[in-house]
Motif scaffolding. Structure first.
Motif, PDB file in Angstrom:
ATOM      1  N   ASN A   1       0.847  -1.187   0.000  1.00  0.00           N
ATOM      2  CA  ASN A   1       0.000   0.000   0.000  1.00  0.00           C
ATOM      3  C   ASN A   1       0.888   1.244   0.000  1.00  0.00           C
ATOM      4  N   LEU A   2       0.561   2.205  -0.854  1.00  0.00           N
ATOM      5  CA  LEU A   2       1.316   3.455  -0.935  1.00  0.00           C
ATOM      6  C   LEU A   2       0.472   4.563  -0.317  1.00  0.00           C
ATOM      7  N   TYR A   3       0.963   5.131   0.780  1.00  0.00           N
ATOM      8  CA  TYR A   3       0.182   6.077   1.573  1.00  0.00           C
ATOM      9  C   TYR A   3       0.518   7.541   1.315  1.00  0.00           C
ATOM     10  N   ALA A   4       1.683   7.817   0.790  1.00  0.00           N
ATOM     11  CA  ALA A   4       2.098   9.214   0.642  1.00  0.00           C
ATOM     12  C   ALA A   4       2.904   9.388  -0.634  1.00  0.00           C
ATOM     13  N   LEU A   5       2.845  10.599  -1.189  1.00  0.00           N
ATOM     14  CA  LEU A   5       3.494  10.918  -2.460  1.00  0.00           C
ATOM     15  C   LEU A   5       3.983  12.354  -2.403  1.00  0.00           C
ATOM     16  N   VAL A   6       5.189  12.589  -2.946  1.00  0.00           N
ATOM     17  CA  VAL A   6       5.708  13.957  -2.985  1.00  0.00           C
ATOM     18  C   VAL A   6       6.588  14.129  -4.217  1.00  0.00           C
ATOM     19  N   ALA A   7       6.511  15.315  -4.827  1.00  0.00           N
ATOM     20  CA  ALA A   7       7.467  15.664  -5.878  1.00  0.00           C
ATOM     21  C   ALA A   7       8.809  15.938  -5.208  1.00  0.00           C
ATOM     22  N   SER A   8       9.888  15.441  -5.815  1.00  0.00           N
ATOM     23  CA  SER A   8      11.181  15.491  -5.127  1.00  0.00           C
ATOM     24  C   SER A   8      12.313  15.955  -6.034  1.00  0.00           C
ATOM     25  N   PRO A   9      12.212  17.166  -6.571  1.00  0.00           N
ATOM     26  CA  PRO A   9      13.321  17.665  -7.398  1.00  0.00           C
ATOM     27  C   PRO A   9      14.533  17.992  -6.533  1.00  0.00           C
ATOM     28  N   HIS A  10      15.718  17.610  -7.000  1.00  0.00           N
ATOM     29  CA  HIS A  10      16.955  17.923  -6.293  1.00  0.00           C
ATOM     30  C   HIS A  10      17.814  18.794  -7.206  1.00  0.00           C
ATOM     31  N   GLU A  11      17.451  20.076  -7.282  1.00  0.00           N
ATOM     32  CA  GLU A  11      18.201  20.961  -8.157  1.00  0.00           C
ATOM     33  C   GLU A  11      19.550  21.317  -7.528  1.00  0.00           C
ATOM     34  N   LYS A  12      20.604  21.072  -8.254  1.00  0.00           N
ATOM     35  CA  LYS A  12      21.932  21.466  -7.808  1.00  0.00           C
ATOM     36  C   LYS A  12      22.232  22.865  -8.311  1.00  0.00           C
ATOM     37  N   ASP A  13      23.253  23.482  -7.751  1.00  0.00           N
ATOM     38  CA  ASP A  13      23.638  24.819  -8.180  1.00  0.00           C
ATOM     39  C   ASP A  13      23.931  24.811  -9.677  1.00  0.00           C
ATOM     40  N   GLY A  14      23.314  25.759 -10.380  1.00  0.00           N
ATOM     41  CA  GLY A  14      23.535  25.864 -11.808  1.00  0.00           C
ATOM     42  C   GLY A  14      22.560  25.066 -12.663  1.00  0.00           C
ATOM     43  N   THR A  15      21.654  24.298 -12.016  1.00  0.00           N
ATOM     44  CA  THR A  15      20.686  23.521 -12.772  1.00  0.00           C
ATOM     45  C   THR A  15      19.737  24.456 -13.517  1.00  0.00           C
ATOM     46  N   VAL A  16      19.535  24.201 -14.806  1.00  0.00           N
ATOM     47  CA  VAL A  16      18.609  24.987 -15.608  1.00  0.00           C
ATOM     48  C   VAL A  16      17.234  24.319 -15.530  1.00  0.00           C
TER      49      VAL A  16
ATOM     50  N   ALA B   1       9.358   2.082  -0.170  1.00  0.00           N
ATOM     51  CA  ALA B   1       9.627   3.364  -0.828  1.00  0.00           C
ATOM     52  C   ALA B   1       9.947   3.104  -2.288  1.00  0.00           C
ATOM     53  N   VAL B   2       9.355   3.899  -3.167  1.00  0.00           N
ATOM     54  CA  VAL B   2       9.643   3.805  -4.603  1.00  0.00           C
ATOM     55  C   VAL B   2       9.852   5.216  -5.134  1.00  0.00           C
ATOM     56  N   ALA B   3      10.756   5.353  -6.082  1.00  0.00           N
ATOM     57  CA  ALA B   3      11.083   6.650  -6.661  1.00  0.00           C
ATOM     58  C   ALA B   3      10.839   6.617  -8.159  1.00  0.00           C
TER      59      ALA B   3
ATOM     60  N   VAL C   1      12.389   8.532   8.874  1.00  0.00           N
ATOM     61  CA  VAL C   1      13.544   8.218   8.040  1.00  0.00           C
ATOM     62  C   VAL C   1      13.754   9.359   7.062  1.00  0.00           C
ATOM     63  N   GLU C   2      15.014   9.590   6.707  1.00  0.00           N
ATOM     64  CA  GLU C   2      15.355  10.708   5.838  1.00  0.00           C
ATOM     65  C   GLU C   2      16.170  10.220   4.658  1.00  0.00           C
ATOM     66  N   ARG C   3      15.805  10.700   3.469  1.00  0.00           N
ATOM     67  CA  ARG C   3      16.436  10.283   2.217  1.00  0.00           C
ATOM     68  C   ARG C   3      17.339  11.389   1.695  1.00  0.00           C
ATOM     69  N   SER C   4      18.554  11.032   1.315  1.00  0.00           N
ATOM     70  CA  SER C   4      19.455  11.976   0.675  1.00  0.00           C
ATOM     71  C   SER C   4      19.107  12.098  -0.801  1.00  0.00           C
ATOM     72  N   ARG C   5      19.674  13.077  -1.467  1.00  0.00           N
ATOM     73  CA  ARG C   5      19.401  13.235  -2.898  1.00  0.00           C
ATOM     74  C   ARG C   5      19.955  12.073  -3.713  1.00  0.00           C
ATOM     75  N   GLU C   6      20.864  11.295  -3.115  1.00  0.00           N
ATOM     76  CA  GLU C   6      21.396  10.108  -3.806  1.00  0.00           C
ATOM     77  C   GLU C   6      20.519   8.875  -3.609  1.00  0.00           C
ATOM     78  N   GLY C   7      19.442   9.004  -2.808  1.00  0.00           N
ATOM     79  CA  GLY C   7      18.539   7.885  -2.620  1.00  0.00           C
ATOM     80  C   GLY C   7      18.883   6.993  -1.444  1.00  0.00           C
TER      81      GLY C   7
END
Length: 386
Positions: free
Chosen positions: A122-137, A157-159, A197-203
């Motif tokens: 069951n999937l209970y929560a969803l969020v947009a997760s952009p990880h813009e780095k410096d200089g990302t267009v 967890a699925v991405a 639990v906390e996720r880094s931008r590397e997953g």
């Protein structure tokens, strides 16, 4: 006359852009062309008798205008599984997740289509997760179609990447995860037994100590803090110190808390708590809360499951959803001037989540229910340079 045009946003209200930018070349050249009527997404045509009301969202204007037509139209999701979370971007992707690994995305021509997340949890929560780095267009395509993260039962967890493919991740917990909050550089999830639990931008996921065993159902930002709320009136406030997240639990209420809004309001089972402005400024104390009498009078015997704020000028308001197809509107402005309005929709299901932006909203809930809110007759404000 200049050919370079840039829109002046309503920065006083923190509103999104509603049209092209405008830079004046002279005193007379201050305004761009007036905006036209903002049309909602076309109907998918499944509901022959949508529920309609007249509603004026920005009630602090005195109610002198007739308001807009709000049309609530049920759409065919193609499933009877309970749908738990929805996310939308105006002009971009609309995504829904739910029980037994259900993932749906909306196509303007073919309706709701299934995606395979690679899990049956069951999937209970969803969020947009952009990880813009410096200089990302940030291109228009990237803005409309961001990566996503979903979490659910048994620590699943699925991405979803920019390529549209879902990939499973290990959170390091077997606890059910009920809520998500994306913070830019990381993403936080909370769930059963006080798990965070906390996720880094590397997953990569890591455990954060919350110092509580209460089930946590909601997440939000409370000023400089991350706030998680849950059973027994638990409110966990977390601050970042030396790269670590330090959390302290409190209990400002006895009723179960489920929602933290971006304005800092906390809501749940028959209760609405408002942020209390502290007298102390340095050092900044943790957020403090007190019951909002006007909200609690409307919420008696009710339960708010989710809330979303529409930021667009002329239609800015909060829409909250709950059990038995009940919804609440809170118009733009001070709550004392904009009473909470309760509306009962005729769908006879519990709603679990809501997305709401400009002239469209989506409510999702039990038995595969998806309701499209379409707002007719709204014209964005014509904003000019001062």
């Amino acid at each position: 006359m200049t050919t370079t045009r840039a829109l002046v946003l309503a920065s006083l209200f923190g509103l999104p852009a509603c049209g092209p930018s405008y830079v004046p070349a002279s005193f007379e050249d201050r305004c761009g062309p007036p905006p036209g009527v903002a049309h909602p997404l076309p109907s998918l045509g499944y509901d022959t008798k949508p529920f309609e009301i007249r509603h004026l969202p920005e009630t602090d204007f005195g109610g002198r205008r007739p308001g807009y037509l709000y049309r609530f139209e049920r759409e065919d999701s193609g499933t009877t599984e309970s749908l738990r979370a929805v996310h939308m971007i105006h002009g971009g992707r609309i995504l829904v997740v739910g029980d037994r690994g259900t993932v749906l995305t909306r196509d303007a021509k073919t309706g709701w289509q299934k995606e395979d997340p690679g899990t049956t949890e069951n999937l209970y929560a969803l969020v947009a997760s952009p990880h813009e780095k410096d200089g990302t267009v940030i291109t228009e395509e990237l803005r409309k179609n961001k990566p996503y993260i979903a979490v659910g039962s048994n620590g699943a967890a699925v991405a979803r990447g920019l390529d549209g493919v879902w990939r499973a991740e290990s959170t390091g917990t077997s606890a059910d995860l009920f809520a998500l909050l994306h913070l830019g550089a990381s993403t936080v999830a909370v769930g059963a037994g006080g798990v965070m639990v906390e996720r880094s931008r590397e997953g990569v996921w890591r455990t954060v100590k919350t110092r509580t065993t209460a089930d946590l159902y909601g997440l939000g930002s409370c000023g400089a803090y991350v706030c998680a709320v849950g059973a027994g009136g638990t409110l966990v406030q977390c601050a970042s110190r030396d790269g670590e997240r330090v959390c302290i639990p409190r209990a400002p209420a006895q009723a179960t808390l489920r929602v933290v809004t971006e304005a800092g309001n906390v809501m749940g089972d028959g209760i609405w708590l408002k942020y209390v402005q502290p007298n102390q400024t340095e050092p900044t104390p943790p957020p403090s809360y007190a019951p909002w009498p006007a909200g609690n009078a409307v919420l008696s015997g009710e339960e708010i499951r989710a809330a979303e704020v529409n930021h667009w000028g002329g239609i800015s308001e909060m829409l909250a959803v709950g059990r038995r197809s009940t919804i609440w509107f809170l118009g733009h402005g001070l709550p004392e001037k904009s009473p909470l309005e309760r509306v009962k929709l005729p769908f006879e299901v519990d709603f679990h989540d809501v997305a709401y932006e400009l002239t469209d909203g989506f409510l999702v809930g039990a038995r595969g229910t998806i309701v499209h809110l379409a707002i007719e007759g709204f014209t964005p404000p014509h904003i000019c340079l001062l």
